[in-house]
Design a protein around this motif. Structure first.
Motif, PDB file in Angstrom:
ATOM      1  N   GLY A  21     -14.772 -19.375   5.260  1.00  0.00           N
ATOM      2  CA  GLY A  21     -14.560 -20.257   4.120  1.00  0.00           C
ATOM      3  C   GLY A  21     -14.052 -19.511   2.909  1.00  0.00           C
ATOM      4  N   SER A  22     -14.075 -18.190   2.993  1.00  0.00           N
ATOM      5  CA  SER A  22     -13.478 -17.344   1.958  1.00  0.00           C
ATOM      6  C   SER A  22     -12.120 -16.859   2.450  1.00  0.00           C
ATOM      7  CB  SER A  22     -14.380 -16.143   1.675  1.00  0.00           C
ATOM      8  OG  SER A  22     -13.669 -15.129   0.986  1.00  0.00           O
ATOM      9  N   LYS A  23     -11.150 -16.800   1.560  1.00  0.00           N
ATOM     10  CA  LYS A  23      -9.822 -16.319   1.935  1.00  0.00           C
ATOM     11  C   LYS A  23      -9.840 -14.848   2.319  1.00  0.00           C
ATOM     12  CE  LYS A  23      -7.332 -19.716  -0.850  1.00  0.00           C
ATOM     13  NZ  LYS A  23      -6.384 -19.968  -1.957  1.00  0.00           N
ATOM     14  N   ALA A  24     -10.911 -14.156   1.954  1.00  0.00           N
ATOM     15  CA  ALA A  24     -11.010 -12.729   2.261  1.00  0.00           C
ATOM     16  C   ALA A  24     -11.546 -12.463   3.670  1.00  0.00           C
ATOM     17  CB  ALA A  24     -11.909 -12.040   1.238  1.00  0.00           C
ATOM     18  N   GLY A 141     -20.950 -12.762 -10.582  1.00  0.00           N
ATOM     19  CA  GLY A 141     -20.558 -11.606  -9.792  1.00  0.00           C
ATOM     20  C   GLY A 141     -19.699 -12.004  -8.612  1.00  0.00           C
ATOM     21  N   ASP A 142     -19.988 -13.166  -8.030  1.00  0.00           N
ATOM     22  CA  ASP A 142     -19.209 -13.675  -6.909  1.00  0.00           C
ATOM     23  C   ASP A 142     -17.774 -13.961  -7.337  1.00  0.00           C
ATOM     24  OD1 ASP A 142     -19.409 -14.367  -4.142  1.00  0.00           O
ATOM     25  OD2 ASP A 142     -19.159 -16.456  -4.732  1.00  0.00           O
ATOM     26  N   TRP A 143     -17.593 -14.535  -8.517  1.00  0.00           N
ATOM     27  CA  TRP A 143     -16.245 -14.810  -9.024  1.00  0.00           C
ATOM     28  C   TRP A 143     -15.485 -13.504  -9.269  1.00  0.00           C
ATOM     29  CZ3 TRP A 143     -18.580 -18.622 -13.077  1.00  0.00           C
ATOM     30  CH2 TRP A 143     -18.903 -19.823 -12.429  1.00  0.00           C
ATOM     31  N   ALA A 144     -16.180 -12.517  -9.837  1.00  0.00           N
ATOM     32  CA  ALA A 144     -15.540 -11.221 -10.058  1.00  0.00           C
ATOM     33  C   ALA A 144     -15.123 -10.594  -8.730  1.00  0.00           C
ATOM     34  CB  ALA A 144     -16.491 -10.286 -10.806  1.00  0.00           C
ATOM     35  N   TYR A 145     -15.956 -10.797  -7.719  1.00  0.00           N
ATOM     36  CA  TYR A 145     -15.635 -10.265  -6.399  1.00  0.00           C
ATOM     37  C   TYR A 145     -14.379 -10.939  -5.852  1.00  0.00           C
ATOM     38  CZ  TYR A 145     -16.555  -8.520  -1.680  1.00  0.00           C
ATOM     39  OH  TYR A 145     -16.456  -7.885  -0.472  1.00  0.00           O
ATOM     40  N   ALA A 150      -8.558 -10.535  -4.528  1.00  0.00           N
ATOM     41  CA  ALA A 150      -7.162 -10.895  -4.796  1.00  0.00           C
ATOM     42  C   ALA A 150      -6.327  -9.644  -5.066  1.00  0.00           C
ATOM     43  CB  ALA A 150      -7.090 -11.867  -5.978  1.00  0.00           C
ATOM     44  N   ILE A 151      -6.908  -8.701  -5.812  1.00  0.00           N
ATOM     45  CA  ILE A 151      -6.215  -7.430  -6.047  1.00  0.00           C
ATOM     46  C   ILE A 151      -6.018  -6.693  -4.727  1.00  0.00           C
ATOM     47  CG2 ILE A 151      -6.418  -5.166  -7.158  1.00  0.00           C
ATOM     48  CD1 ILE A 151      -7.953  -6.566  -9.430  1.00  0.00           C
ATOM     49  N   ASN A 152      -7.022  -6.780  -3.853  1.00  0.00           N
ATOM     50  CA  ASN A 152      -6.915  -6.181  -2.516  1.00  0.00           C
ATOM     51  C   ASN A 152      -5.656  -6.640  -1.792  1.00  0.00           C
ATOM     52  OD1 ASN A 152      -9.064  -4.483  -2.245  1.00  0.00           O
ATOM     53  ND2 ASN A 152     -10.132  -5.692  -0.713  1.00  0.00           N
ATOM     54  N   ARG A 161       4.187  -1.929   2.463  1.00  0.00           N
ATOM     55  CA  ARG A 161       5.638  -1.825   2.233  1.00  0.00           C
ATOM     56  C   ARG A 161       6.087  -0.375   2.119  1.00  0.00           C
ATOM     57  NH1 ARG A 161       9.035  -5.799   1.131  1.00  0.00           N
ATOM     58  NH2 ARG A 161      11.030  -5.357   0.119  1.00  0.00           N
ATOM     59  N   ILE A 162       5.210   0.481   1.564  1.00  0.00           N
ATOM     60  CA  ILE A 162       5.604   1.884   1.386  1.00  0.00           C
ATOM     61  C   ILE A 162       5.015   2.781   2.482  1.00  0.00           C
ATOM     62  CG2 ILE A 162       5.916   1.617  -1.097  1.00  0.00           C
ATOM     63  CD1 ILE A 162       3.224   2.886  -1.559  1.00  0.00           C
ATOM     64  N   GLY A 163       4.429   2.129   3.510  1.00  0.00           N
ATOM     65  CA  GLY A 163       3.985   2.883   4.667  1.00  0.00           C
ATOM     66  C   GLY A 163       2.629   3.549   4.555  1.00  0.00           C
ATOM     67  N   LEU A 164       1.803   3.094   3.618  1.00  0.00           N
ATOM     68  CA  LEU A 164       0.463   3.662   3.460  1.00  0.00           C
ATOM     69  C   LEU A 164      -0.565   2.807   4.202  1.00  0.00           C
ATOM     70  CD1 LEU A 164       0.501   4.621  -0.333  1.00  0.00           C
ATOM     71  CD2 LEU A 164       0.710   6.154   1.645  1.00  0.00           C
ATOM     72  N   PRO A 165      -1.670   3.401   4.675  1.00  0.00           N
ATOM     73  CA  PRO A 165      -2.688   2.627   5.394  1.00  0.00           C
ATOM     74  C   PRO A 165      -3.474   1.718   4.454  1.00  0.00           C
ATOM     75  CG  PRO A 165      -3.441   4.876   5.067  1.00  0.00           C
ATOM     76  CD  PRO A 165      -2.011   4.842   4.603  1.00  0.00           C
ATOM     77  N   TYR A 166      -4.203   0.789   5.061  1.00  0.00           N
ATOM     78  CA  TYR A 166      -5.031  -0.143   4.289  1.00  0.00           C
ATOM     79  C   TYR A 166      -6.099   0.609   3.506  1.00  0.00           C
ATOM     80  CZ  TYR A 166      -8.454  -3.755   3.230  1.00  0.00           C
ATOM     81  OH  TYR A 166      -9.339  -4.579   2.589  1.00  0.00           O
ATOM     82  N   TRP A 167      -6.317   0.181   2.268  1.00  0.00           N
ATOM     83  CA  TRP A 167      -7.366   0.738   1.411  1.00  0.00           C
ATOM     84  C   TRP A 167      -7.946  -0.407   0.596  1.00  0.00           C
ATOM     85  CZ3 TRP A 167      -7.523   1.142  -4.088  1.00  0.00           C
ATOM     86  CH2 TRP A 167      -8.587   1.915  -4.577  1.00  0.00           C
ATOM     87  N   SER A 168      -9.282  -0.485   0.530  1.00  0.00           N
ATOM     88  CA  SER A 168      -9.942  -1.606  -0.115  1.00  0.00           C
ATOM     89  C   SER A 168     -10.297  -1.283  -1.565  1.00  0.00           C
ATOM     90  CB  SER A 168     -11.208  -1.989   0.665  1.00  0.00           C
ATOM     91  OG  SER A 168     -11.920  -2.983  -0.042  1.00  0.00           O
ATOM     92  N   PHE A 169      -9.593  -1.914  -2.495  1.00  0.00           N
ATOM     93  CA  PHE A 169      -9.923  -1.768  -3.911  1.00  0.00           C
ATOM     94  C   PHE A 169     -11.299  -2.338  -4.207  1.00  0.00           C
ATOM     95  CE2 PHE A 169     -10.221  -4.002  -7.995  1.00  0.00           C
ATOM     96  CZ  PHE A 169     -10.123  -2.940  -8.867  1.00  0.00           C
ATOM     97  N   SER A 170     -11.620  -3.513  -3.610  1.00  0.00           N
ATOM     98  CA  SER A 170     -12.907  -4.154  -3.906  1.00  0.00           C
ATOM     99  C   SER A 170     -14.062  -3.278  -3.448  1.00  0.00           C
ATOM    100  CB  SER A 170     -12.973  -5.532  -3.243  1.00  0.00           C
ATOM    101  OG  SER A 170     -12.848  -5.423  -1.844  1.00  0.00           O
TER     102      SER A 170
END
Length: 275
Positions: A21-24, A141-145, A150-152, A161-170
């Protein structure tokens, strides 16, 4: 993830914090994981469904249906599945002992491993003082998450696009904040203390999205992680040993056509809870 062509068989799998139910929610990763991992028992350790987000904005794509139906299909084929609700799917706490399509709801449970050791299985939100004592702050806190997720998405697209692996900002941001107040360490200590009060050998929980297995003064603390950032699960082997699995989606086509059973009426349950 090691390359696999056949499913691994375990005694027990522990999965938490999927946040359907979360887009994440990484439903494609979880479906792929379930494709390659079988177990006699699957224990869902809370926040499988994200009722908080669904109440704010209904989002239930086919991937969410596929995960629910995949679990129902496993239950139909003989896998015991126990669902221990968390704070995001707390509406299910009204139904302890109820079975939905063969999935049993329980508030908490004691799991006895193959080696005879006993583990308290809980989601863990009852030991998060923010969730217990300041529900408004928890929602903020949930909204901030959500914003961090979204930044993720944006960063993941740029890095791809630049060929780097996945990294989680959150995950990175959360770690900085949590470490600043020593939240994770305190949470682990309090949960381990609860295990001692229950006279068990260890505790298996979720909630804080921080997968780890470690000993804490004689108590085995196991956190299953999540399927939003880290994509982790805990597996019990036939001899009672545990392993922490981090899953990256395989190159094969993910099964997305499991539609033999209708999913639980999540909208109806949420509507009943709101009423």
């Amino acid at each position: 993830m090691a390359a696999q062509t056949e499913a691994r068989q375990f005694r027990t799998l522990f999965i938490s914090d999927v946040h359907l139910g979360s887009k994440a929610a990484k439903t494609d990763f979880l479906l792929d994981f379930l494709r390659y991992h079988e177990a006699d028992t699957i224990i869902l350790v809370g926040d499988i469904i994200d009722g908080w987000r669904l109440r704010r904005n209904w989002y239930w794509p086919q991937g969410c249906n596929d995960v629910v139906q995949k679990l129902l299909r496993k239950a139909r084929k003989g896998t015991r599945i126990v669902y221990i609700p968390g704070n995001h799917d707390e509406f299910l706490r009204e139904f302890p002992g109820t079975h939905f399509g063969g999935i049993e709801v329980a508030e908490r449970m004691i799991h006895e491993a193959a080696d005879g050791k006993k583990y308290l299985v809980i989601h863990g939100d009852e030991f998060d003082v923010v969730v217990r004592n300041a529900r408004l702050l928890a929602y903020l806190g949930d909204w901030a998450y959500d914003a961090a997720i979204a930044i993720n998405v944006l960063l993941a697209a740029v890095r791809r696009r630049i060929g780097l692996p996945y990294w989680s900002f959150s995950a990175w941001a959360k770690q900085q904040v949590k470490h600043a107040v020593n939240f994770i360490g305190e949470f682990q200590r309090v949960v381990a203390d609860e295990a001692r009060r229950n006279n068990v050998d260890g505790v298996i929980c979720g909630h804080i999205h921080h997968a780890v297995m470690e000993d804490m003064d004689g108590i085995r603390y196991i956190n299953t992680g999540d399927w939003v950032e880290s994509c982790t699960a805990v597996a019990e082997n036939a001899d009672g040993t545990f392993e922490l699995i981090t899953w990256m989606k395989s190159d094969d086509q993910v099964e997305t056509s499991v539609r033999e059973l209708e999913p639980v009426n999540i909208a109806g349950l949420l509507g009943r809870q709101a009423a």
